[in-house]
Design an enzyme around this catalytic site. Structure first.
Site, PDB file in Angstrom:
ATOM      1  N   GLU A 108       0.891  -1.178   0.033  1.00 28.31           N
ATOM      2  CA  GLU A 108      -0.118   0.083  -0.001  1.00 28.31           C
ATOM      3  C   GLU A 108       0.799   1.253  -0.271  1.00 28.31           C
ATOM      4  O   GLU A 108       2.063   1.104   0.264  1.00 28.31           O
ATOM      5  CB  GLU A 108      -0.948  -0.099   1.154  1.00 28.31           C
ATOM      6  CG  GLU A 108      -2.419  -0.645   1.014  1.00 28.31           C
ATOM      7  CD  GLU A 108      -3.064   0.498   0.146  1.00 28.31           C
ATOM      8  OE1 GLU A 108      -2.779   1.361  -0.587  1.00 28.31           O
ATOM      9  OE2 GLU A 108      -4.474   0.230   0.410  1.00 28.31           O
ATOM     10  N   ASP A 109       0.334   2.260  -0.483  1.00 26.15           N
ATOM     11  CA  ASP A 109       1.029   3.595  -0.459  1.00 26.15           C
ATOM     12  C   ASP A 109       0.905   4.227   0.750  1.00 26.15           C
ATOM     13  O   ASP A 109       1.773   4.929   1.568  1.00 26.15           O
ATOM     14  CB  ASP A 109       0.702   4.411  -1.612  1.00 26.15           C
ATOM     15  CG  ASP A 109      -0.738   4.712  -1.669  1.00 26.15           C
ATOM     16  OD1 ASP A 109      -1.752   3.763  -1.141  1.00 26.15           O
ATOM     17  OD2 ASP A 109      -1.239   5.666  -2.353  1.00 26.15           O
ATOM     18  N   ASP A 112      -4.312   5.157   6.267  1.00 28.05           N
ATOM     19  CA  ASP A 112      -4.963   6.312   6.922  1.00 28.05           C
ATOM     20  C   ASP A 112      -5.753   5.847   8.047  1.00 28.05           C
ATOM     21  O   ASP A 112      -5.438   5.762   9.021  1.00 28.05           O
ATOM     22  CB  ASP A 112      -5.638   7.144   5.816  1.00 28.05           C
ATOM     23  CG  ASP A 112      -5.622   8.713   5.913  1.00 28.05           C
ATOM     24  OD1 ASP A 112      -5.441   8.968   7.169  1.00 28.05           O
ATOM     25  OD2 ASP A 112      -5.833   9.497   5.099  1.00 28.05           O
ATOM     26  N   PHE A 161      -2.371  16.335   4.453  1.00 28.40           N
ATOM     27  CA  PHE A 161      -2.939  15.677   3.159  1.00 28.40           C
ATOM     28  C   PHE A 161      -1.524  15.670   2.137  1.00 28.40           C
ATOM     29  O   PHE A 161      -1.088  16.836   1.840  1.00 28.40           O
ATOM     30  CB  PHE A 161      -3.997  16.470   2.339  1.00 28.40           C
ATOM     31  CG  PHE A 161      -4.423  15.900   1.021  1.00 28.40           C
ATOM     32  CD1 PHE A 161      -5.423  15.205   1.222  1.00 28.40           C
ATOM     33  CD2 PHE A 161      -3.890  16.221   0.088  1.00 28.40           C
ATOM     34  CE1 PHE A 161      -6.001  14.211   0.228  1.00 28.40           C
ATOM     35  CE2 PHE A 161      -4.417  15.599  -1.071  1.00 28.40           C
ATOM     36  CZ  PHE A 161      -5.521  14.661  -1.112  1.00 28.40           C
ATOM     37  N   ARG A 174       0.696  12.286  -9.002  1.00 31.58           N
ATOM     38  CA  ARG A 174       1.157  10.983  -8.578  1.00 31.58           C
ATOM     39  C   ARG A 174       2.691  10.659  -9.127  1.00 31.58           C
ATOM     40  O   ARG A 174       3.168   9.905  -8.512  1.00 31.58           O
ATOM     41  CB  ARG A 174       0.517   9.853  -9.438  1.00 31.58           C
ATOM     42  CG  ARG A 174      -1.157   9.836  -8.833  1.00 31.58           C
ATOM     43  CD  ARG A 174      -1.653   8.691  -9.427  1.00 31.58           C
ATOM     44  NE  ARG A 174      -3.336   8.710  -9.231  1.00 31.58           N
ATOM     45  CZ  ARG A 174      -3.914   8.267  -8.232  1.00 31.58           C
ATOM     46  NH1 ARG A 174      -3.648   7.795  -7.316  1.00 31.58           N
ATOM     47  NH2 ARG A 174      -5.359   8.112  -8.239  1.00 31.58           N
TER      48      ARG A 174
HETATM   49  C1  PRP Z   1      -5.853   5.690  -0.605  1.00 28.00           C
HETATM   50  C2  PRP Z   1      -4.720   4.547  -0.444  1.00 28.00           C
HETATM   51  C3  PRP Z   1      -5.459   3.544   0.502  1.00 28.00           C
HETATM   52  C4  PRP Z   1      -6.486   4.160   1.200  1.00 28.00           C
HETATM   53  C5  PRP Z   1      -6.033   4.434   2.388  1.00 28.00           C
HETATM   54  O1  PRP Z   1      -6.574   5.296  -1.732  1.00 28.00           O
HETATM   55  O2  PRP Z   1      -4.126   4.048  -1.691  1.00 28.00           O
HETATM   56  O3  PRP Z   1      -5.942   2.670  -0.487  1.00 28.00           O
HETATM   57  O4  PRP Z   1      -6.835   5.534   0.319  1.00 28.00           O
HETATM   58  O5  PRP Z   1      -6.975   5.318   3.270  1.00 28.00           O
HETATM   59  P1  PRP Z   1      -7.872   4.626   4.522  1.00 28.00           P
HETATM   60  O6  PRP Z   1      -6.795   4.010   5.322  1.00 28.00           O
HETATM   61  O7  PRP Z   1      -8.303   5.962   5.088  1.00 28.00           O
HETATM   62  O8  PRP Z   1      -8.771   3.523   4.246  1.00 28.00           O
HETATM   63  P2  PRP Z   1      -7.454   5.993  -2.684  1.00 28.00           P
HETATM   64  O9  PRP Z   1      -9.070   5.878  -2.255  1.00 28.00           O
HETATM   65  O10 PRP Z   1      -6.888   7.476  -2.588  1.00 28.00           O
HETATM   66  O11 PRP Z   1      -7.569   5.680  -4.294  1.00 28.00           O
HETATM   67  P3  PRP Z   1      -6.218   5.711  -5.060  1.00 28.00           P
HETATM   68  O12 PRP Z   1      -5.074   4.783  -4.475  1.00 28.00           O
HETATM   69  O13 PRP Z   1      -6.740   5.148  -6.462  1.00 28.00           O
HETATM   70  O14 PRP Z   1      -5.607   7.129  -5.320  1.00 28.00           O
END
Ligand code: PRP
Length: 184
Positions: A108-109, A112, A161, A174
């Protein structure tokens, strides 16, 4: 590859500052890859990438691993209740790999609130992998709403953010090689 972070920052007027420079990210990714290579030396793990944000991290991580491994991708969309994420996700693209009995490392990136990964872990667990762990580049613990065990974490970050290195604002940024903070 090296980048001029400051020059890129100057060309991005909506960015306030660099939080994690590209060199620090590259160094940390190599360290994480060494740990993963050591821990999975006796197996062939499947690295599961959650699109889209984690694609940059995975691309760098996979090239630093010294063990045989596979990669596969999932795409999900989150259901939102009002402005808040509910943590319930819909699978838009599922894995091709049968992960039953396999050692799975979710890449994961960012973690949160933890709601997305919590839901995914429950779902992947029903497929009976031999092991299931998480490797995240960024951990934002102050926003956490679900306790998630993180096997590998690149950086703990404050409750801001962030964009860059795969993370977007309205699908932009990105491509930036560093993690930056948007102007508010
Ligand atoms: C981001 C990230 C995680 C998630 C984390 O994805 O890649 O999957 O949010 O958030 P959380 O811990 O609050 O659930 P995003 O929905 O922004 O989609 P993307 O990766 O396609 O930009």
């Amino acid at each position: 590859m090296t980048w001029d972070d400051e020059d890129l920052l100057r060309k991005s007027p909506n960015l306030e500052r660099i939080l994690i420079p590209s060199l620090d990210i590259q160094q940390r990714v190599r360290q994480l890859a060494n740990e993963v290579s050591r821990d999975y030396a006796d197996t062939v793990p499947v690295l599961v990438n959650i699109l889209k944000g984690a694609f940059v991290f995975l691309a760098d991580l996979t090239r630093c691993l010294t063990i045989p491994h596979e990669v596969d991708f999932m795409a999900i969309s989150s259901y939102h209740g009002g402005t808040q994420t509910t943590g319930v996700v819909k699978i838009e693209k599922d894995l091709k790999t049968n992960i039953t009995g396999r050692d799975v490392l979710v890449v994961e990136d960012i973690v949160d609130t933890g709601l997305t990964i919590n839901y995914l872990l429950d779902m992947l667990q029903t497929r009976a992998p031999r092991s299931l762990r998480i490797c995240t580049l960024l951990d934002k613990p102050h926003a956490r709403r679900k306790e998630i065990p993180l096997a590998y974490t690149g950086f703990e970050i404050p409750n801001e953010f962030v964009i860059g290195y795969g993370l977007d604002y309205d699908e932009k940024y990105r491509n930036l090689p560093f993690i930056g903070v948007m102007k508010s």
